[in-house]
Design a protein around this motif. Structure first.
Motif, PDB file in Angstrom:
ATOM      1  N   GLY A  26      35.135  24.140  50.290  1.00  0.00           N
ATOM      2  CA  GLY A  26      34.752  23.679  51.614  1.00  0.00           C
ATOM      3  C   GLY A  26      35.039  24.712  52.702  1.00  0.00           C
ATOM      4  N   LYS A  27      34.677  24.350  53.913  1.00  0.00           N
ATOM      5  CA  LYS A  27      34.789  25.257  55.062  1.00  0.00           C
ATOM      6  C   LYS A  27      36.225  25.691  55.354  1.00  0.00           C
ATOM      7  CE  LYS A  27      30.581  25.852  56.457  1.00  0.00           C
ATOM      8  NZ  LYS A  27      29.995  27.174  56.469  1.00  0.00           N
ATOM      9  N   THR A  28      37.219  24.944  54.895  1.00  0.00           N
ATOM     10  CA  THR A  28      38.606  25.353  55.134  1.00  0.00           C
ATOM     11  C   THR A  28      38.914  26.690  54.472  1.00  0.00           C
ATOM     12  OG1 THR A  28      39.393  24.055  53.261  1.00  0.00           O
ATOM     13  CG2 THR A  28      39.470  23.005  55.414  1.00  0.00           C
ATOM     14  N   PHE A  29      38.127  27.062  53.437  1.00  0.00           N
ATOM     15  CA  PHE A  29      38.355  28.352  52.790  1.00  0.00           C
ATOM     16  C   PHE A  29      38.030  29.517  53.726  1.00  0.00           C
ATOM     17  CE2 PHE A  29      37.575  31.950  49.957  1.00  0.00           C
ATOM     18  CZ  PHE A  29      38.762  31.928  49.232  1.00  0.00           C
ATOM     19  N   ASP A  30      37.228  29.260  54.772  1.00  0.00           N
ATOM     20  CA  ASP A  30      36.924  30.308  55.758  1.00  0.00           C
ATOM     21  C   ASP A  30      38.192  30.858  56.405  1.00  0.00           C
ATOM     22  OD1 ASP A  30      34.218  30.117  55.277  1.00  0.00           O
ATOM     23  OD2 ASP A  30      33.813  28.847  57.018  1.00  0.00           O
ATOM     24  N   ASN A  31      39.260  30.059  56.433  1.00  0.00           N
ATOM     25  CA  ASN A  31      40.528  30.481  57.049  1.00  0.00           C
ATOM     26  C   ASN A  31      41.453  31.210  56.089  1.00  0.00           C
ATOM     27  OD1 ASN A  31      39.819  29.259  59.516  1.00  0.00           O
ATOM     28  ND2 ASN A  31      40.478  27.274  58.731  1.00  0.00           N
ATOM     29  N   VAL A  32      41.098  31.265  54.809  1.00  0.00           N
ATOM     30  CA  VAL A  32      41.931  31.941  53.818  1.00  0.00           C
ATOM     31  C   VAL A  32      41.688  33.448  53.914  1.00  0.00           C
ATOM     32  CG1 VAL A  32      42.326  32.250  51.334  1.00  0.00           C
ATOM     33  CG2 VAL A  32      41.974  29.960  52.271  1.00  0.00           C
ATOM     34  N   ILE A  33      42.768  34.201  53.970  1.00  0.00           N
ATOM     35  CA  ILE A  33      42.668  35.659  54.051  1.00  0.00           C
ATOM     36  C   ILE A  33      42.465  36.216  52.648  1.00  0.00           C
ATOM     37  CG2 ILE A  33      43.915  37.780  54.607  1.00  0.00           C
ATOM     38  CD1 ILE A  33      45.415  36.094  56.749  1.00  0.00           C
ATOM     39  N   ILE A  34      41.423  37.017  52.487  1.00  0.00           N
ATOM     40  CA  ILE A  34      41.180  37.704  51.222  1.00  0.00           C
ATOM     41  C   ILE A  34      41.664  39.138  51.391  1.00  0.00           C
ATOM     42  CG2 ILE A  34      39.461  38.500  49.555  1.00  0.00           C
ATOM     43  CD1 ILE A  34      37.748  36.082  50.302  1.00  0.00           C
ATOM     44  N   GLU A  35      42.689  39.487  50.641  1.00  0.00           N
ATOM     45  CA  GLU A  35      43.247  40.841  50.672  1.00  0.00           C
ATOM     46  C   GLU A  35      42.449  41.724  49.715  1.00  0.00           C
ATOM     47  OE1 GLU A  35      45.774  41.741  52.628  1.00  0.00           O
ATOM     48  OE2 GLU A  35      46.346  39.741  53.296  1.00  0.00           O
ATOM     49  N   SER A  36      42.445  43.023  49.969  1.00  0.00           N
ATOM     50  CA  SER A  36      41.698  43.929  49.113  1.00  0.00           C
ATOM     51  C   SER A  36      42.550  45.121  48.722  1.00  0.00           C
ATOM     52  CB  SER A  36      40.443  44.410  49.836  1.00  0.00           C
ATOM     53  OG  SER A  36      39.692  45.253  49.004  1.00  0.00           O
ATOM     54  N   THR A  37      42.633  45.362  47.427  1.00  0.00           N
ATOM     55  CA  THR A  37      43.222  46.565  46.855  1.00  0.00           C
ATOM     56  C   THR A  37      42.234  47.010  45.794  1.00  0.00           C
ATOM     57  OG1 THR A  37      45.447  45.721  47.235  1.00  0.00           O
ATOM     58  CG2 THR A  37      45.242  47.545  45.699  1.00  0.00           C
ATOM     59  N   PRO A  38      41.247  47.832  46.198  1.00  0.00           N
ATOM     60  CA  PRO A  38      40.148  48.173  45.293  1.00  0.00           C
ATOM     61  C   PRO A  38      40.633  48.564  43.896  1.00  0.00           C
ATOM     62  CG  PRO A  38      39.744  49.097  47.446  1.00  0.00           C
ATOM     63  CD  PRO A  38      41.142  48.538  47.471  1.00  0.00           C
ATOM     64  N   PRO A  39      39.983  48.020  42.879  1.00  0.00           N
ATOM     65  CA  PRO A  39      38.750  47.244  42.912  1.00  0.00           C
ATOM     66  C   PRO A  39      38.976  45.733  43.015  1.00  0.00           C
ATOM     67  CG  PRO A  39      39.268  47.717  40.641  1.00  0.00           C
ATOM     68  CD  PRO A  39      40.358  48.361  41.489  1.00  0.00           C
ATOM     69  N   TRP A  40      40.190  45.290  43.297  1.00  0.00           N
ATOM     70  CA  TRP A  40      40.523  43.865  43.307  1.00  0.00           C
ATOM     71  C   TRP A  40      40.466  43.268  44.710  1.00  0.00           C
ATOM     72  CZ3 TRP A  40      41.044  41.145  38.929  1.00  0.00           C
ATOM     73  CH2 TRP A  40      41.271  41.856  37.745  1.00  0.00           C
ATOM     74  N   ASN A  41      40.039  42.006  44.781  1.00  0.00           N
ATOM     75  CA  ASN A  41      40.171  41.160  45.967  1.00  0.00           C
ATOM     76  C   ASN A  41      41.008  39.972  45.536  1.00  0.00           C
ATOM     77  OD1 ASN A  41      38.425  42.366  48.076  1.00  0.00           O
ATOM     78  ND2 ASN A  41      36.879  42.160  46.467  1.00  0.00           N
TER      79      ASN A  41
END
Length: 108
Positions: A26-41
């Motif tokens: 749902g839309k609440t996932f829009d507030n979740v921060i996705i971190e990135s350490t290439p090649p991983w998210n």
């Protein structure tokens, strides 16, 4: 009180990851921060508000290398590794009831 979290990681790009998990959670996932350490998210979610089966389903939909670690049962960490292509059934149910402190299931 112990921290109770899910840690979800994927090699899929951030845009695909956000789209799939927003669709599932749902839309609440829009507030979740996705971190990135290439090649991983990767991102974390609370075990109180997100069922791990939804996270595993999202990793399956992404059809990319993925990892799901959780403290959902309160006393152990579970690690599920998904490789390409994701051809498996309900890993979560097969993980329940194991006794070691770290459970690993690798699928191909």
């Amino acid at each position: 009180m112990a921290v109770r979290i899910h840690v979800t990681a994927t090699k899929a790009d951030e845009k695909s990851t956000r789209g799939v998990f927003t669709d599932l959670l749902g839309k609440t996932f829009d507030n979740v921060i996705i971190e990135s350490t290439p090649p991983w998210n990767f991102f974390t979610t609370s075990v109180w508000s997100v069922d791990s089966s939804k996270l595993i389903e999202g990793l399956q939909r992404l059809e990319s290398m993925g990892l799901q670690a959780t403290t959902e049962d309160g006393s152990r960490w579970y690690l599920i590794s998904l490789s390409e292509p994701c051809l498996f059934r309900n890993l979560r149910s097969s993980m329940m009831g194991k006794s070691s402190s770290l459970e690993t299931a690798v699928t191909r």
